[in-house]
Every structure is written in structure tokens, then in C-alpha cells.
Design an enzyme around this catalytic site. Structure first.
Site, PDB file in Angstrom:
ATOM      1  N   ASP A  90      53.857  46.101  41.780  1.00 48.14           N
ATOM      2  CA  ASP A  90      55.093  45.748  41.070  1.00 48.14           C
ATOM      3  C   ASP A  90      56.218  46.715  41.446  1.00 48.14           C
ATOM      4  O   ASP A  90      57.371  46.319  41.637  1.00 48.14           O
ATOM      5  CB  ASP A  90      54.840  45.780  39.555  1.00 48.14           C
ATOM      6  CG  ASP A  90      53.628  44.953  39.187  1.00 48.14           C
ATOM      7  OD1 ASP A  90      53.673  43.736  39.367  1.00 48.14           O
ATOM      8  OD2 ASP A  90      52.610  45.537  38.754  1.00 48.14           O
TER       9      ASP A  90
ATOM     10  N   HIS B  64      50.620  45.510  33.650  1.00 50.32           N
ATOM     11  CA  HIS B  64      50.719  44.715  34.873  1.00 50.32           C
ATOM     12  C   HIS B  64      50.616  43.246  34.454  1.00 50.32           C
ATOM     13  O   HIS B  64      49.560  42.617  34.547  1.00 50.32           O
ATOM     14  CB  HIS B  64      49.607  45.060  35.862  1.00 50.32           C
ATOM     15  CG  HIS B  64      49.526  44.057  36.984  1.00 50.32           C
ATOM     16  ND1 HIS B  64      50.516  43.926  37.918  1.00 50.32           N
ATOM     17  CD2 HIS B  64      48.605  43.105  37.284  1.00 50.32           C
ATOM     18  CE1 HIS B  64      50.206  42.945  38.758  1.00 50.32           C
ATOM     19  NE2 HIS B  64      49.051  42.426  38.382  1.00 50.32           N
TER      20      HIS B  64
HETATM   21  P1  NAX Z   1      39.030  36.850  44.691  1.00 50.01           P
HETATM   22  O1  NAX Z   1      38.526  35.857  43.705  1.00 50.01           O
HETATM   23  O2  NAX Z   1      39.343  36.413  46.078  1.00 50.01           O
HETATM   24  O3  NAX Z   1      37.988  38.050  44.801  1.00 50.01           O
HETATM   25  C1  NAX Z   1      37.366  38.625  43.702  1.00 50.01           C
HETATM   26  C2  NAX Z   1      35.973  39.027  44.111  1.00 50.01           C
HETATM   27  O4  NAX Z   1      35.357  39.706  43.027  1.00 50.01           O
HETATM   28  C3  NAX Z   1      35.087  37.825  44.453  1.00 50.01           C
HETATM   29  O5  NAX Z   1      34.506  37.993  45.737  1.00 50.01           O
HETATM   30  C4  NAX Z   1      34.025  37.864  43.363  1.00 50.01           C
HETATM   31  O6  NAX Z   1      32.755  37.398  43.789  1.00 50.01           O
HETATM   32  C5  NAX Z   1      34.000  39.348  43.027  1.00 50.01           C
HETATM   33  N1  NAX Z   1      33.346  39.669  41.755  1.00 50.01           N
HETATM   34  C6  NAX Z   1      33.315  38.939  40.614  1.00 50.01           C
HETATM   35  N2  NAX Z   1      32.571  39.567  39.687  1.00 50.01           N
HETATM   36  C7  NAX Z   1      32.142  40.712  40.249  1.00 50.01           C
HETATM   37  C8  NAX Z   1      31.336  41.772  39.780  1.00 50.01           C
HETATM   38  N3  NAX Z   1      30.809  41.752  38.565  1.00 50.01           N
HETATM   39  N4  NAX Z   1      31.098  42.808  40.618  1.00 50.01           N
HETATM   40  C9  NAX Z   1      31.601  42.815  41.859  1.00 50.01           C
HETATM   41  N5  NAX Z   1      32.366  41.825  42.365  1.00 50.01           N
HETATM   42  C10 NAX Z   1      32.633  40.801  41.553  1.00 50.01           C
HETATM   43  O7  NAX Z   1      40.299  37.524  44.012  1.00 50.01           O
HETATM   44  P2  NAX Z   1      41.438  38.433  44.674  1.00 50.01           P
HETATM   45  O8  NAX Z   1      42.568  37.587  45.067  1.00 50.01           O
HETATM   46  O9  NAX Z   1      40.815  39.320  45.688  1.00 50.01           O
HETATM   47  O10 NAX Z   1      41.931  39.279  43.404  1.00 50.01           O
HETATM   48  C11 NAX Z   1      41.083  40.213  42.794  1.00 50.01           C
HETATM   49  C12 NAX Z   1      41.650  40.680  41.473  1.00 50.01           C
HETATM   50  O11 NAX Z   1      42.882  41.354  41.652  1.00 50.01           O
HETATM   51  C13 NAX Z   1      41.946  39.550  40.490  1.00 50.01           C
HETATM   52  O12 NAX Z   1      41.483  39.934  39.213  1.00 50.01           O
HETATM   53  C14 NAX Z   1      43.446  39.461  40.507  1.00 50.01           C
HETATM   54  O13 NAX Z   1      43.959  38.918  39.309  1.00 50.01           O
HETATM   55  C15 NAX Z   1      43.812  40.921  40.672  1.00 50.01           C
HETATM   56  N6  NAX Z   1      45.167  41.221  41.153  1.00 50.01           N
HETATM   57  C16 NAX Z   1      45.779  42.329  40.662  1.00 50.01           C
HETATM   58  C17 NAX Z   1      46.988  42.787  41.125  1.00 50.01           C
HETATM   59  C18 NAX Z   1      47.602  44.050  40.608  1.00 50.01           C
HETATM   60  O14 NAX Z   1      48.712  44.353  41.040  1.00 50.01           O
HETATM   61  N7  NAX Z   1      46.986  44.800  39.706  1.00 50.01           N
HETATM   62  C19 NAX Z   1      47.746  42.008  42.133  1.00 50.01           C
HETATM   63  C20 NAX Z   1      46.902  41.102  42.929  1.00 50.01           C
HETATM   64  C21 NAX Z   1      45.782  40.404  42.185  1.00 50.01           C
HETATM   65  O15 NAX Z   1      46.307  39.251  41.572  1.00 50.01           O
END
Ligand code: NAX
Length: 331
Positions: free
Chosen positions: A159, A187
Site C-alpha cells: 500500500d 491492510h
Molecule cells: P494463492 O491462492 O495463489 O496462494 C495461496 C497459497 O496458500 C495456495 O497455494 C494455498 O494452497 C496455500 N495455503 C493455503 N493454506 C495453507 C496452509 N495452511 N499452509 C500453507 N499454505 C497454505 O493466493 P495469492 O494470490 O498468492 O495470495 C496469498 C495471500 O496474500 C492471500 O491471502 C491474499 O489475500 C494476500 N495478499 C495480501 C497483500 C498484502 O499487501 N498484505 C497483497 C496481495 C495479496 O492479496
């Protein structure tokens, strides 16, 4: 030569993970002379894809990369890690209640907190990226009481960088010449991107962003909304959420935390509130911080006008509600 640093990335088979691991292996997070060992954790249904990421890391022949652990076992993943980037989580799917999503993430972060507490290096630095990032970090802190609370942070640097980008575009100046914006709070769409202390380096010294822009109405409405809604705009355009910018900002967050912020510059980090700026202690809240010798410090003494005060409190209120919701999921 330096000893390798062990960096954990959870959710490593996901989109941010795929963008992030090569950046770490190239030195974008810890510097071009710091060898790393990557620990990648994901869940059983994507174990094969995770192994594919490991194969690509081997194929890329990164000189700094001294080893790769790819696993679905949280204990193995956390073993002796010095830095943990928590990207894995349960996403909100259409039709799901907020409470159900919170409840899934609370159980993930509770379990991973214990794994980190028992198996990570005692001074491990933690960055939570997965949403709800501030509250996931808070749960992690609560269930890993032996990890110092100052070591548990969440990502609002994306952000922060988005705010720098918007100012740079508006003023037609290099983004590297803009500094000291602030992201306050959560966030989420209640975050407050604040430019009241931001400056641009010019040939005649530092100039105030507010004076250079010369349009308070734009700064107080459209600019704030654009930064708050940028994640949604990326999803609309890409049909996927931000990944390369999230990964790059995660590298910036850790790099500045470990190696220090440049003199006269602060960055935004979600950190445990000590009551600074009247924010309730016990929340993970985004503040302006400077970093030195691996420790962050909240910038003190900034003047907060009435407009800003309302925004700081509104985003704190949302975090208090999220905290209550998270706690209600624990019972
Ligand atoms: P994806 O769905 O592509 O990847 C998430 C991964 O986490 C998947 O491979 C899934 O299998 C894995 N996962 C689920 N449960 C798990 C567990 N218990 N242990 C280990 N791995 C696990 O999402 P992606 O686009 O990579 O985003 C990841 C996260 O970042 C989301 O929660 C998203 O909302 C968050 N974000 C946060 C941002 C920030 O600025 N703080 C910005 C970007 C993003 O939106």
C-alpha cells in the site's frame, strides 16, 4: 563468506509465492552477497505443483541459493528458519461469511504459530502477507508467545509503494524521489494513505508533496480512494490479484527491516501497537517506522490534523472489530 539465511515462504505454490521465491533467490530481499536456503510450505493438494516450483528453482541455477526444502509438513518447514514470510491462507470465496473465512485463518495461524515457536530460530523475523494480514499476525503473536512481539509484523508496504507510485505519476517525478508517505492502520479499504509529511527530492531540495500537488481536494478524496481500492482494480484488470507487486513489496519490507532504512526516510509496517498516536495497544497496526540494526522504531512526534485523526481512528476501530471476531472463532 556469509552463512546462509533460512527463509520460509508459506503458500509457496500460490501466485505470490511463485513471484517471491525467485526474488529471494536473486538477493532482492537480503542483498546480493547473502546466500539463502529457501523453505517452501504448502498444503497436500498442491504438493506436486510445489515440487514443480522447486524444480524451477534448481533450473534457474541461482548462485545465492544454497538449498531448497519443499514440504507440506509445517514442522519441517519451520525448522531453524531465520525469516518467515507467511503468504499461505484461506481466501474468501464467493458467498462465504466473513466469520467463516476468519475462522479458517485463525486455525491456520494458530497452528503455524506453534510450529514457528517450537522450531524456528529464536530470533526469527515474521512477515504476514495473507489476509486478513493484521489479524492473522495478531493471532500468530498470541500463539507464539516466546517469539519477541517486535518480531511479528504484517505487510502494508505494498500500500505504501502504491501511494508512492500514485504521487510519482501525478507529479511526473521519479518514484525514487518521493518519500515518507504513510499507511496507517489495517491492510484493508479502511487504511489511511497519508501524504501530509511526504516530500519529493528536487534540484533545489526537499519539497512538500501537498504543496507540489497543489490540489487538496484530489489528495483528500481520489488519491486516498485509489490507493485503498488498488487491489480491487488489479483484480478487475488481471482477473487475478496482485502478485509481482506484493512479492516485491515483501522483499522491500524485509530488506529495510534487516538492513535498515536510509537516513531521513521512513516506511510503513504493520507492527504491534505500543499506544503511539493514541492507537490501542494490542493491535497490529500500520505505522511509519525507521529501521536500524534489525529493529524497527515507530516515528514519533508527527503532527496529526483533525482529518487524519478521524481516519486513524476509523481504521483502528475496524481492527478492534476484527480482533473480536478472531477471538470469537477461538472458542
Ligand atoms: P494463492 O491462492 O495463489 O496462494 C495461496 C497459497 O496458500 C495456495 O497455494 C494455498 O494452497 C496455500 N495455503 C493455503 N493454506 C495453507 C496452509 N495452511 N499452509 C500453507 N499454505 C497454505 O493466493 P495469492 O494470490 O498468492 O495470495 C496469498 C495471500 O496474500 C492471500 O491471502 C491474499 O489475500 C494476500 N495478499 C495480501 C497483500 C498484502 O499487501 N498484505 C497483497 C496481495 C495479496 O492479496
Amino acid at each position: 563468506a556469509k552463512d546462509p539465511v533460512r527463509v520460509l515462504v508459506t503458500g509457496a505454490a500460490g501466485q505470490i509465492g511463485y513471484a517471491l521465491v525467485p526474488m529471494i533467490a536473486r538477493g532482492a530481499m537480503l542483498g546480493p552477497d547473502q546466500p539463502v536456503i529457501l523453505h517452501m510450505l504448502d498444503i497436500e493438494p498442491v504438493a506436486e505443483a510445489l515440487n514443480g516450483v522447486k524444480m524451477e528453482l534448481v533450473d534457474a541455477a541461482f548462485p545465492l541459493l544454497r538449498g531448497v526444502v519443499a514440504t507440506t509438513d509445517a514442522v519441517e518447514a519451520c525448522k531453524d528458519v531465520n525469516i518467515a514470510i507467511m503468504v499461505g491462507g484461506f481466501p474468501r470465496k464467493e458467498g462465504m461469511e466473513r466469520k467463516d473465512v476468519m475462522s479458517r485463518n485463525v486455525s491456520i495461524y494458530k497452528a503455524q504459530a506453534s510450529a514457528l515457536e517450537q522450531h524456528a530460530s529464536p530470533n526469527c523475523k515474521v512477515l504476514v502477507v495473507a489476509n486478513p494480514a493484521n489479524t492473522n499476525a495478531l493471532i500468530l503473536k498470541e500463539f507464539a508467545p516466546s517469539i519477541p512481539e517486535k518480531n511479528i509484523t504484517c505487510l502494508t508496504r505494498l500500500d505504501h509503494n502504491r501511494a508512492l507510485g500514485q504521487i510519482s505519476e501525478r507529479l511526473h517525478v521519479h518514484v525514487g524521489d518521493v518519500k515518507n508517505v504513510i499507511i496507517w492502520g489495517n491492510h484493508s479499504s479502511t487504511q489511511y494513505p497519508d501524504v501530509n509529511h511526504a516530500t519529493v527530492s528536487t534540484s533545489t531540495g526537499q519539497k512538500s508533496v501537498r504543496e507540489l500537488v497543489g490540489d487538496d481536494n484530489w489528495l483528500n478524496t481520489e488519491f486516498i480512494a485509489t490507493v485503498q481500492q488498488r487491489g480491487a482494480a488489479i483484480i478487475k484488470a488481471r482477473k487475478l490479484s496482485s502478485a509481482l507487486s506484493a512479492a516485491s513489496s515483501a522483499c522491500d519490507h524485509i530488506r529495510d527491516w534487516v538492513l535498515g532504512t536510509p537516513k531521513g526516510t521512513w516506511v510503513s509496517m504493520g507492527v504491534y501497537s505500543d499506544g503511539s498516536y493514541g492507537i490501542q495497544p494490542g493491535l497490529i497496526y500500520s505505522f511509519p517506522v525507521t529501521c536500524e540494526k534489525g529493529e524497527w522504531k515507530i516515528v514519533q512526534g508527527l503532527k496529526i490534523d483533525e482529518f487524519s485523526r478521524g481516519k486513524l481512528d476509523a481504521t483502528a476501530k475496524e481492527l478492534i472489530e476484527e480482533k473480536a471476531l478472531a477471538y470469537s472463532c477461538l472458542n
